[in-house]
Design a protein around this motif. Structure first.
Motif, mmCIF file in Angstrom:
data_model
loop_
_atom_site.group_PDB
_atom_site.id
_atom_site.type_symbol
_atom_site.label_atom_id
_atom_site.label_comp_id
_atom_site.label_asym_id
_atom_site.label_seq_id
_atom_site.Cartn_x
_atom_site.Cartn_y
_atom_site.Cartn_z
ATOM 1 N N UNK A 31 -11.947 -15.768 7.607
ATOM 2 C CA UNK A 31 -11.711 -16.782 8.951
ATOM 3 C C UNK A 31 -12.969 -17.801 8.823
ATOM 4 N N UNK A 32 -14.099 -17.330 8.656
ATOM 5 C CA UNK A 32 -15.211 -18.447 8.703
ATOM 6 C C UNK A 32 -15.004 -19.356 7.823
ATOM 7 N N UNK A 33 -14.519 -19.155 6.401
ATOM 8 C CA UNK A 33 -14.327 -20.031 5.402
ATOM 9 C C UNK A 33 -13.230 -21.042 5.710
ATOM 10 N N UNK A 34 -12.558 -20.836 6.668
ATOM 11 C CA UNK A 34 -11.456 -21.925 7.083
ATOM 12 C C UNK A 34 -12.362 -22.983 8.155
ATOM 13 N N UNK A 35 -13.528 -22.518 8.487
ATOM 14 C CA UNK A 35 -13.936 -23.496 9.789
ATOM 15 C C UNK A 35 -15.009 -24.121 8.972
ATOM 16 N N UNK A 36 -15.640 -25.360 9.694
ATOM 17 C CA UNK A 36 -16.480 -26.171 8.772
ATOM 18 C C UNK A 36 -17.814 -25.493 8.827
ATOM 19 N N UNK A 37 -18.064 -24.414 9.670
ATOM 20 C CA UNK A 37 -19.320 -23.982 9.901
ATOM 21 C C UNK A 37 -20.121 -23.615 8.577
ATOM 22 N N UNK A 38 -19.622 -22.887 7.618
ATOM 23 C CA UNK A 38 -20.347 -22.577 6.367
ATOM 24 C C UNK A 38 -20.797 -24.042 5.535
ATOM 25 N N UNK A 39 -19.732 -24.721 5.636
ATOM 26 C CA UNK A 39 -19.913 -25.989 4.760
ATOM 27 C C UNK A 39 -20.968 -26.870 5.551
ATOM 28 N N UNK A 40 -21.099 -26.844 6.972
ATOM 29 C CA UNK A 40 -22.176 -27.784 7.357
ATOM 30 C C UNK A 40 -23.353 -27.469 7.067
#
Lengths: 293, 280
Positions: A31-40
């Motif tokens: 799920x986390x990979x589909x949010x901007x969080x890790x990429x930010x």
């Protein structure tokens, strides 16, 4: 909850957690990979390294020119035959990590083993706290570096003073957080356990300890952080191994890239330590996450 | 655990001329003044009165949480609380708290086995099988393995009542247990409490603000005066048991409600006016 739905409500709820056990972690990661969080986060680190590169190696700004840049550090770190003698291919690099880790583990184990029971007891028994708390509050603000001379005078050998200094910093964090943890437990839990016929030992085991657990783990997280922090200071002053020693030694010998290698290593090792503590804490406190869910 | 209809022979609470003075900062405050009340074995006694009138003080003294300044409280003829002696809380008088006190770190099942295990009355295995029986009997079996944080407030209250009952207490002390609930949940949990007590009669001291609740649940409603607390009026509630919510639409219910409301309203107004004077 409504009048008619009570039993069906309970039954349908029951099936939900059963399915999620085990897949929970993986599911959340996906799920986390589909949010901007890790990429930010990755973008933030990239920007930091870019800034570092531009100031030290590209523009060579006045005050930055002496600092080793990211390219220089990375080249040295991945060099099988390093110019300054320390890279991921040298035994020395891992020896320093092992020395520091071992010292922190010892200091942290002492701080946990002594601090948590002491803090729990202080939070539980007001009278005991009245004795102990004032001393702790006076000793606590003294910076660890101020203890260096006394530590060397008091402790035998080379290792004991270093471990003592790392222990001391962590000890205050583990003790005070355990104490606050007990004090934050609602009075009605103590009353309820009395009504149910608890002996004092039972109250300790089944109310004081679990009730304080979230704060105990906050204390352990802070404790392991400050243990690393003061360990490096102690290793700089008195030591012949360890990452703190490596930093200071490299400074004296003007081997600047090694300083940065040791610093980044400290950051990563410290992060791994607090991650481990968080994982242990989570597994012991299932009920808090379930409460939030 | 088997529940039966045998009326209890124990559980008489005699509150005799009890006064309680608080002395927090030199200014003595009389919270309870010469209060006398007798609860028969198996009686459901509800205390109503304005906020801060000293109801909870009285209940806490019965529970053994704090001392009293004069008078005595007896349980089946044994003095449990006097000016000089307070018997510590025990499983014969169990409190169900206003905000609930299920241990959040224990599952529903472990909460229920807490009492028998803590007292060393049963082994873990015995406690678990007895708790499961009780949960099944009360219709709570599906939530046995869950943590309190995962169940609704109505469920939590039911579990808390079950946690008290497994110890077979002589007295249940409930301090506004359904206060923070919405009306529908409250109705369900009230019926639950009545049903459980029909099977397993206990002496109950129940504190509330809610007059409807008082009449629906109680055998007797005691109206307290504003602080210092004294008994102002006692109203016998003679609806037969087992009761259902239909009681609430009967003519008799309206009459009793009128009586209680009048008594409470007078005290509430006094408390309000006293509050205004303090503010000025």
């Amino acid at each position: 909850m409504s009048l008619g739905a009570t039993s069906t409500n309970a039954a349908s709820n029951k099936s939900i957690p059963g399915q999620q056990v085990g897949e929970d972690w993986l599911y959340r990661a996906q799920r986390a990979l589909t949010t901007p969080m890790p990429y930010l986060g990755i973008a933030g680190i990239a920007m930091f390294i870019l800034f570092w590169y531009l100031t030290t190696e590209y523009f060579k700004l006045p005050r930055f020119v002496k600092l080793p840049g990211p390219v220089e550090v990375w080249t040295e770190f991945t060099n099988p035959d390093p110019i300054y003698g320390t890279s991921m291919y040298t035994f020395d690099y891992y020896k320093h990590i092992a020395w520091s880790s071992l010292r922190v583990m010892l200091a942290f184990a002492l701080a946990t083993g002594l601090g948590v029971p002491l803090g729990l007891y202080m939070g539980w028994k007001k009278k005991f706290k009245d004795y102990v708390f004032p001393i702790i509050e006076v000793l606590r603000p003294i910076p660890v570096l101020a203890w260096v001379p006394l530590a060397i005078l008091m402790m035998p050998g080379r290792e004991a003073p270093i471990i003592f200094l790392a222990f001391l910093a962590a000890f205050f964090a583990t003790t005070l957080n355990a104490m606050l943890g007990v004090e934050s437990i609602d009075e009605s839990y103590f009353r309820a356990s009395q009504c149910l016929g608890s002996t004092p030992w039972n109250v300790f085991k089944r109310v004081v300890v679990p009730g304080a657990l979230p704060d105990i783990f906050t204390g352990l997280q802070i404790g392991v952080g400050v243990a690393w922090f003061s360990l490096v200071a102690a290793e700089m002053v008195s030591g012949e191994h360890g990452l703190g020693f490596l930093i200071w030694d490299s400074y004296v010998l003007s081997q600047y890239p090694v300083i940065v290698i040791a610093m980044v290593t400290l950051g990563l090792v410290g992060y791994v330590y607090s991650l481990l503590i968080r994982i242990v804490g989570r597994s012991l406190m299932r009920w808090t996450q379930k409460g939030q869910a | 655990m088997t529940m039966n209809n045998n009326g209890p022979i124990e559980g008489r609470i005699s509150i005799k001329n009890v006064s309680k003075i608080y002395d927090p900062d030199g200014a003595k405050v009389l919270a309870v003044d010469d209060c006398s009340l007798e609860i028969q074995p198996g009686e459901f006694c509800v205390i109503v009165g304005p906020s801060g009138c000293g109801k909870t003080t009285l209940l806490n003294a019965v529970a053994g949480f704090h001392s009293i300044s004069s008078g005595s409280i007896e349980l089946d003829g044994r003095a449990i609380c006097t000016a000089s002696h307070t018997e510590p809380p025990s499983a014969e008088r169990i409190v169900v708290f206003q905000n609930g006190a299920l241990f959040p770190w224990l599952s529903v099942l472990d909460n229920i086995t807490f009492g028998p295990e803590a007292q060393g009355k049963m082994t873990r295995g015995e406690a678990v099988s007895r708790a499961r029986e009780l949960l099944a009997e009360l219709g709570l079996a599906p939530i046995a393995e869950r943590y309190p944080g995962e169940i609704s407030s109505g469920m939590k209250r039911r579990v808390e009542i079950a946690r008290a009952l497994i110890n077979d207490p002589k007295v249940l002390l409930l301090d506004e247990p359904f206060r923070a609930m919405d009306a529908l949940t409250k109705g369900v949990v009230q019926e639950f409490l009545l049903r459980v007590l029909d099977k397993m009669r206990k002496s109950v001291l129940f504190i509330t603000h809610d007059l409807e609740e008082a009449l629906f649940l109680g055998d007797r409603v005691v109206v307290m005066t504003t602080r210092p607390a004294q008994v102002k009026k006692t109203i016998m509630v003679d609806f037969p048991r087992p009761r259902t919510y239909r009681v609430r639409s009967s003519q008799r219910y309206l009459e009793l409600k009128e009586q209680v409301f009048e008594a409470v309203h007078e005290e509430a107004r006094k408390a309000f006016e006293a509050g205004e004077r303090e503010m000025a």
